[in-house]
Design an enzyme around this catalytic site. Structure first.
Site: not given
Length: 568
Positions: A486, A443-444
């Site tokens: 994302d 996960d960004l």
């Protein structure tokens, strides 16, 4: 002597036609020449069979003109045959008095026979008739034969008077109608018989009609009463030349009519065959699909122009060569054996069944096709016809649709749907081989701020760059997935230890933390990575493993982000 019931009706003069309550001593008795009787019956049967054949020709004709020609000529032959049967039957009857015939009335008596024959053939040329039509046809035909018979007898010139017994006269008409109806009924009733066939049906119904005609004649002769005295010393002599002439003319006329109709029929069939061949050739030559005909050895006999377009070979290069030249392996190697097995009674794995397979062009390239094969057997000749459709475009579209359904439109990475199908299969392989699978949930960190500050276009470019970096650090056997927004997932197969997954995770984190140049903006992003493992035989489901990785990722975020964690 009691007066006849019609006495007092001079206008009808029925007493000049019927004989009733007269003196039996005044009647002359005659006898038959049974050889001529048999000849007359055979003639009636022969021409009736010819008429049945001509009726079938008329029924099968495709033009109104040809149908009417067949009916007209058949009516002439049948009418002449009925008249000949009648006249020979008259000559077979011997009286002890000279008898001659009025030429005009004798010739005129053939007209009702032709009209009756026309009625019969019109009906026989139909595909089907109702019971009422059969009854009307039988009545008209019987009446026509009766009119021919009695007008023919009226042409007799002799000293005795000719009268008819009313009862037998009525019986003769009834017999004529009933037997005519029976003959027509037999023709239609037996038309669909699978036991007799067309020839047997014609023979049986023609015999019935011939017997009907002859029966009417001889029943009507039984109604005749000859009133007068015998001529002493008179001996009945047969006019053999006349009888032979009538027989020959009748048979020849029937044969000519049948031959002409058969000739016209064959000419029509030839024209239809030629037209059918022209149509088939037009279809063969213009068909978009390739059409190939081979013999029982697999040798190509014919190809249409589409085959040249599909395979790149000229027609002259294909004719006479084995069809397997157009097949890639393994079909090429197995084809001859399959063909031999099929011809020796093996299973029909291809014949009559459309299937998808592959073919090979002249340049060696392989392309997908849909193949349907039909079989043609004629006596000892066995041929196979293959219909070939190039489905390259169809397959390309299917692949595009499949890719759209299983890949992310922005990054072109596999999506959640692909992951849901691939992960269980990977776990099944691990169970079989005793392998280890690692799952990285990525996960960004800070993506929302970048997306909000720099715009969605920059955000989209960032996601595409992340996808490329994930692919660059993944192995060939790994699956990189954009899960949503994302969030990304990496499925690592064939691991030997947990540490291998951590090495990939560290390389991934390092790659993602490198600055990115996006349309003039230098952007730095971080990532939180959660790891989970599937060990052979552990019994976890794909959803459970993914959930563990998700929980591990959230544990990283709680600890400060931009790190790696594992829960199992």
């Amino acid at each position: 002597m009691t007066s006849p019931p019609w006495k007092g009706l001079p206008m009808l003069e029925l007493e000049r036609f019927f004989w009733a309550n007269g003196d039996p001593a005044l009647l002359m008795m005659g006898e038959y020449h049974y050889g001529l009787v048999a000849l007359s019956v055979l003639i009636a049967i022969l021409v009736s069979c010819i008429a049945m054949q001509i009726a079938g020709i008329a029924r099968d004709s495709h033009t109104a003109l040809f149908r009417q020609m067949a009916i007209a000529t058949g009516s002439l032959a049948l009418g002449a045959g009925i008249w000949s049967m009648h006249f020979i039957g008259m000559l077979a009857f011997k009286l002890c008095t000279p008898v001659s015939y009025d030429p005009f009335l004798t010739a005129l008596s053939v007209v009702p026979a032709i009209l009756a024959s026309w009625i019969a053939l019109e009906m026989l040329a139909k595909d089907s008739v109702s019971p009422n039509q059969l009854m009307v046809g039988g009545v008209l035909m019987g009446a026509g034969i009766g009119a021919m018979h009695y007008s023919g007898m009226g042409a007799m010139q002799m000293a005795p008077m000719l009268r008819f017994d009313p009862l037998w006269f009525a019986i003769s008409i009834v017999v004529s109608v009933v037997l005519a109806w029976l003959a027509l009924w037999l023709r239609f009733g037996l038309h669909q018989s699978r036991y007799l066939g067309n020839g047997g049906t014609i023979a049986l119904s023609g015999t019935a009609m011939g017997v009907a005609v002859a029966s009417m004649h001889y029943v009507a002769m039984n109604a005749a009463r000859f009133i007068g005295e015998e001529v002493a010393g008179h001996e009945h002599s047969l006019d053999t030349d006349l009888i032979i002439g009538i027989t020959i003319v009748t048979v020849v006329l029937g044969g000519i009519v049948l031959a002409v109709n058969l000739s016209l029929r064959f000419r029509m069939l030839y024209k239809q065959l030629h037209l059918s061949e022209a149509r088939q050739k037009a279809v063969f030559d213009t068909a978009v699909d390739g059409i190939i005909t081979i013999d029982r050895r697999g040798i190509i006999v014919s190809v249409n122009p589409s085959v040249e377009r599909l395979f790149g070979w000229e027609q002259s290069e294909l004719i006479g060569r084995n069809i397997k030249m157009l097949m890639p392996d393994p079909q090429r190697s197995a084809h001859d054996q399959y063909l031999a097995n099929y011809l020796s009674g093996g299973p029909k794995r291809v014949i009559g069944i459309g299937r998808e397979t592959t073919a090979m062009r002249k340049d060696g390239s392989i392309f997908p096709i849909r193949l349907a094969v039909g079989e043609l057997r004629l006596d000892d000749l066995v041929m196979f016809v293959g219909f070939i459709t190039d489905i390259s475009e169809q397959k390309r579209i299917e692949q595009l649709l499949e890719r759209e359904a299983t890949h992310d439109a922005l990054t072109d990475l596999p999506n959640r749907r692909r992951l849901s199908a691939s992960l269980p299969r990977a776990m099944a392989r691990a169970d079989r081989t005793g392998g280890l699978i690692g799952l990285l949930f990525i996960d960004l960190d800070g993506f929302k701020k970048i997306n909000d500050d720099l715009g969605h276009d920059i955000g989209d470019e960032l996601l595409k760059e992340v996808a490329q970096r994930l692919l660059s650090v993944s192995r060939r056997s790994d699956l990189v997935v954009r899960l949503a927004g994302d969030e990304f997932v990496m499925v690592l197969e064939g691991l030997h230890a947990d540490a291998e997954a951590r090495q990939v995770a560290e390389k991934t984190l390092a790659a993602l933390c490198e600055p990115m140049d996006l349309e003039g903006h230098t952007v730095t992003v971080r990532a939180s990575i959660g790891m989970a493992f599937y060990r052979a035989g552990c019994g976890l489901s794909a959803e459970a493993v993914l959930h563990q990785a998700d929980l591990a990722m959230y544990a990283v975020k709680k600890r400060g982000k931009c790190s790696i964690a594992s829960l199992n």
